[in-house]
Design a protein around this motif. Structure first.
Motif, short mmCIF file in Angstrom:
data_model
loop_
_atom_site.label_atom_id
_atom_site.label_comp_id
_atom_site.label_asym_id
_atom_site.label_seq_id
_atom_site.Cartn_x
_atom_site.Cartn_y
_atom_site.Cartn_z
N MET A 129 -10.19 -25.64 -18.22
CA MET A 129 -8.90 -26.32 -18.40
C MET A 129 -7.78 -25.36 -18.01
SD MET A 129 -7.43 -28.34 -21.76
CE MET A 129 -7.53 -26.92 -22.85
N GLN A 130 -6.99 -25.72 -17.02
CA GLN A 130 -5.93 -24.85 -16.49
C GLN A 130 -4.59 -25.23 -17.09
OE1 GLN A 130 -5.96 -22.10 -13.87
NE2 GLN A 130 -4.24 -22.00 -15.30
N ASN A 131 -4.06 -24.38 -17.97
CA ASN A 131 -2.76 -24.65 -18.57
C ASN A 131 -1.64 -24.33 -17.61
OD1 ASN A 131 -3.89 -25.38 -21.05
ND2 ASN A 131 -3.88 -23.27 -21.79
N LEU A 132 -0.46 -24.81 -17.95
CA LEU A 132 0.73 -24.31 -17.29
C LEU A 132 0.89 -22.84 -17.65
CD1 LEU A 132 3.17 -27.25 -18.14
CD2 LEU A 132 2.07 -26.83 -15.94
N GLU A 133 1.61 -22.10 -16.82
CA GLU A 133 1.93 -20.71 -17.18
C GLU A 133 3.17 -20.74 -18.07
OE1 GLU A 133 3.07 -16.38 -15.23
OE2 GLU A 133 3.02 -18.17 -13.95
N GLN A 188 -4.00 -31.74 -11.65
CA GLN A 188 -5.31 -32.26 -11.29
C GLN A 188 -5.40 -32.59 -9.81
OE1 GLN A 188 -7.86 -32.08 -13.58
NE2 GLN A 188 -6.15 -31.02 -14.53
N LYS A 189 -4.31 -33.12 -9.24
CA LYS A 189 -4.27 -33.37 -7.80
C LYS A 189 -4.45 -32.06 -7.03
CE LYS A 189 -1.02 -37.28 -8.10
NZ LYS A 189 0.37 -37.72 -7.74
N ARG A 190 -3.81 -31.00 -7.52
CA ARG A 190 -3.89 -29.72 -6.82
C ARG A 190 -5.31 -29.14 -6.90
NH1 ARG A 190 1.93 -26.62 -7.92
NH2 ARG A 190 3.23 -28.45 -7.44
N ILE A 191 -5.95 -29.30 -8.04
CA ILE A 191 -7.32 -28.83 -8.18
C ILE A 191 -8.23 -29.55 -7.18
CG2 ILE A 191 -9.33 -28.80 -9.71
CD1 ILE A 191 -7.34 -28.34 -12.04
N LYS A 192 -8.08 -30.87 -7.09
CA LYS A 192 -8.93 -31.66 -6.20
C LYS A 192 -8.68 -31.34 -4.73
CE LYS A 192 -9.44 -35.55 -9.39
NZ LYS A 192 -9.10 -36.99 -9.65
N ASP A 221 -2.09 -22.91 -6.35
CA ASP A 221 -1.00 -22.78 -7.33
C ASP A 221 -1.13 -23.86 -8.41
OD1 ASP A 221 -0.47 -24.71 -5.40
OD2 ASP A 221 1.70 -24.46 -5.49
N ILE A 222 -2.11 -23.68 -9.28
CA ILE A 222 -2.40 -24.68 -10.31
C ILE A 222 -1.56 -24.44 -11.56
CG2 ILE A 222 -4.21 -25.80 -11.64
CD1 ILE A 222 -4.53 -25.94 -8.56
N ARG A 229 3.94 -26.53 -25.94
CA ARG A 229 2.54 -26.12 -25.81
C ARG A 229 1.64 -27.10 -26.56
NH1 ARG A 229 1.99 -20.04 -27.53
NH2 ARG A 229 -0.09 -20.25 -26.61
N GLY A 230 2.11 -27.54 -27.73
CA GLY A 230 1.32 -28.52 -28.49
C GLY A 230 1.23 -29.84 -27.75
N LEU A 231 2.35 -30.28 -27.17
CA LEU A 231 2.35 -31.52 -26.39
C LEU A 231 1.39 -31.40 -25.21
CD1 LEU A 231 3.59 -34.32 -25.78
CD2 LEU A 231 5.37 -33.12 -24.47
N GLU A 232 1.46 -30.28 -24.51
CA GLU A 232 0.58 -30.06 -23.36
C GLU A 232 -0.89 -30.12 -23.77
OE1 GLU A 232 -0.47 -26.56 -20.07
OE2 GLU A 232 1.12 -26.24 -21.55
N LEU A 233 -1.24 -29.43 -24.83
CA LEU A 233 -2.64 -29.41 -25.28
C LEU A 233 -3.10 -30.81 -25.67
CD1 LEU A 233 -5.21 -27.91 -26.10
CD2 LEU A 233 -4.17 -27.49 -28.33
#
Length: 395
Positions: A1-5, A337-341, A346-347, A384-388
Motif C-alpha cells: 500500500m503506497q501512501n502519500l508522502e 492507483q492509475k499511476r501504479i497500473k 511518482d506514486i 492521515r486518518g482519512l487517507e488510511l
C-alpha cells in the motif's frame, strides 16, 4: 500500500517551528525555500546544499521546493524578463544537481496569498485566517483609491464597505491595510500604499490575457531545463482565485489549469492541487479536477475554507468547510492507483496540511500566519486518518 508522502512546510532556521518539532508530527518530508535570496537571483549549489544538509541532519528529507519565486518583470513581460528566466533556469539546474525534484511556484502578480484578517476567532476561540469581502472593498475604495474602482462595485457592495470602514478605529484601519499589503511568505515585507500603487502602474497594460501570454512564455523558457534536470514544476492556484486590487488572476479554475499544462506539454509541467485556494470558488469542482487532471498533479496542499454568500471565506478545520475532503482524498488515491497500473514512478505524491488554526500552545509562539505547529499537526493527523480509512475501504 503506497501512501502519500506526508510533508510539512518549514521557513528555515529562523522559524520558531523547528525541524525537531516537525519530526514529531509524523511528517517525513520538508517543504521549504531559500527565502533570504532576493526574488530573481540565482540559487547557488552551495546555498541549496547547505539547506539540504540541515534538513537531512534532522532526520528528514527536503521533498518539495516552495517556492522559487518569479520576478515581476517576467509577469509583466518587460524586456529584462529573459535575463531573469535565465537565472531561474540556472536555479533549476542547481536544484536538480542536489537531488531536488519537485518545485512549486505561483504566478500571482505582486502579492502572494491575500487575507484581510489573521486572527479571526472561531466559536472555540481558535484563531483562523479570513478573507472578508467588505474589508477588501473598503481598502480598495477608500484607502488605495484605485482609479475607476467604484465602477467595479455595486451600490450595495459600496455601502457595505463604507459601513465596515466606519466601524474601524485608526489602528484597526492600519492593521487591515498591513495585512492586505503583506508580501511573500517567509518574509516580513509589507508594502506601503504608495509602493503598491507603483506596482499597479507597472501592470497598467497587463490584463488577464497578457498575463497568461507571459506565463506561457515563462513556461516555454524553463520547462526544457526542468526536463533535463528531472524536475517537476507545479503551479499553485491563485489565492484567492479571482482578480483583486486591480490585478488579474489567471490560475483560478479548471480551464486555467488546462491552459497551463497545455502551454508547454511535458511531464515536468504540472499542478499543485491546493484545495483551499480552489475551494474559495463554489464553481470549482475539486474532486472532478483531480479526476480529470490528476496525471498532472505533482504536489498537494490540503486545507478547507468555509465560503460565505458575499465572497468572503475563512479557513475551516481540514475536514470541515465547503470542500468535500473525503471525495478529494478518494480521487487522489484513485489517481495513485492509475499511476501504479501505468508504471509511473511518482506514486507517493507529496502532500502537506496547508495552513492551520492557532490552538493551545500555538499562541505562545511567533509563527508565520497560517503556519502554527499544533494546528497543522491536528490537520495532518486528521488527513492521515482519512487517507488510511479510504485506502482500507477501497483497496
Amino acid at each position: 500500500m503506497q501512501n502519500l508522502e506526508h510533508t510539512f512546510r518549514w521557513f528555515g532556521p529562523d522559524d520558531e517551528v523547528t525541524l525537531a518539532d516537525i519530526r514529531q508530527t509524523g511528517a517525513t518530508g520538508i517543504v521549504t525555500a531559500l527565502h533570504y535570496i532576493p526574488c530573481g537571483d540565482e540559487w547557488t549549489v552551495s546555498e541549496i546544499a547547505k539547506r539540504k544538509t540541515i534538513i537531512e541532519e534532522a532526520g528528514l528529507e527536503w521533498s518539495v521546493v516552495e517556492s522559487v519565486n518569479i520576478h515581476e518583470s517576467i509577469k509583466t513581460g518587460e524586456p529584462e524578463r529573459d535575463k531573469y528566466i535565465e537565472k531561474y533556469v540556472k536555479s533549476l539546474k542547481n536544484l536538480g544537481e542536489q537531488g531536488l525534484k519537485t518545485v512549486c511556484y505561483n504566478f500571482m502578480p505582486v502579492l502572494d496569498w491575500t487575507r484581510t484578517h489573521l486572527d479571526f476567532r472561531l466559536p472555540n476561540n481558535a484563531s483562523a485566517l479570513r478573507y472578508e469581502a467588505s474589508a477588501l472593498a473598503a481598502f480598495e475604495l477608500y484607502i488605495l483609491e484605485r482609479e475607476d474602482v467604484f465602477n467595479e462595485y455595486t451600490p450595495e457592495q459600496q455601502k457595505a464597505a463604507k459601513a465596515y470602514l466606519d466601524r474601524l478605529s485608526a489602528d484597526e484601519i492600519k492593521l487591515v491595510t498591513n495585512v492586505i499589503m503583506a508580501g511573500l511568505p517567509g518574509t516580513d515585507e509589507v508594502f506601503t500604499v504608495e509602493e503598491f500603487r507603483e506596482h499597479l502602474r507597472r501592470y497598467a497594460d497587463v490584463n488577464a490575457s497578457k498575463l497568461k501570454e507571459n506565463l506561457a512564455y515563462f513556461l516555454r523558457g524553463i520547462i526544457p531545463a526542468a526536463e533535463e534536470a528531472g524536475i517537476k514544476m507545479c503551479i499553485h492556484p491563485d489565492d484567492p482565485p479571482f482578480p483583486i486590487l486591480g490585478l488579474p488572476r489567471v490560475v483560478s479554475n479548471e480551464a486555467d489549469l488546462k491552459d497551463v499544462v497545455g502551454f508547454a506539454p511535458s511531464a515536468s509541467n504540472g499542478i499543485t492541487l491546493c484545495t483551499g485556494s480552489l475551494g474559495a470558488r463554489a464553481d470549482n469542482d475539486i474532486p472532478g479536477i483531480v479526476e480529470r487532471l490528476g496525471e498532472h498533479i505533482h504536489f498537494v496542499h490540503l486545507r478547507n475554507v468555509k465560503r460565505e454568500a458575499d465572497g468572503s471565506f475563512y479557513e475551516a478545520e481540514h475536514l470541515a468547510g465547503s470542500t468535500d475532503m473525503y471525495a478529494v482524498m478518494k480521487n487522489i488515491i484513485l489517481e495513485q492507483q492509475k499511476r501504479i497500473k501505468s508504471g509511473r514512478g511518482d506514486i507517493a505524491i507529496p502532500m502537506r496540511p496547508d495552513h492551520g488554526h492557532m490552538i493551545l500552545d500555538d499562541f505562545k509562539r511567533n509563527t508565520y500566519p497560517g503556519y502554527s505547529i499544533i494546528g497543522r499537526l491536528k490537520g495532518l493527523a486528521e488527513l492521515r486518518g482519512l487517507e488510511l480509512g479510504i485506502r482500507r475501504s477501497i483497496l
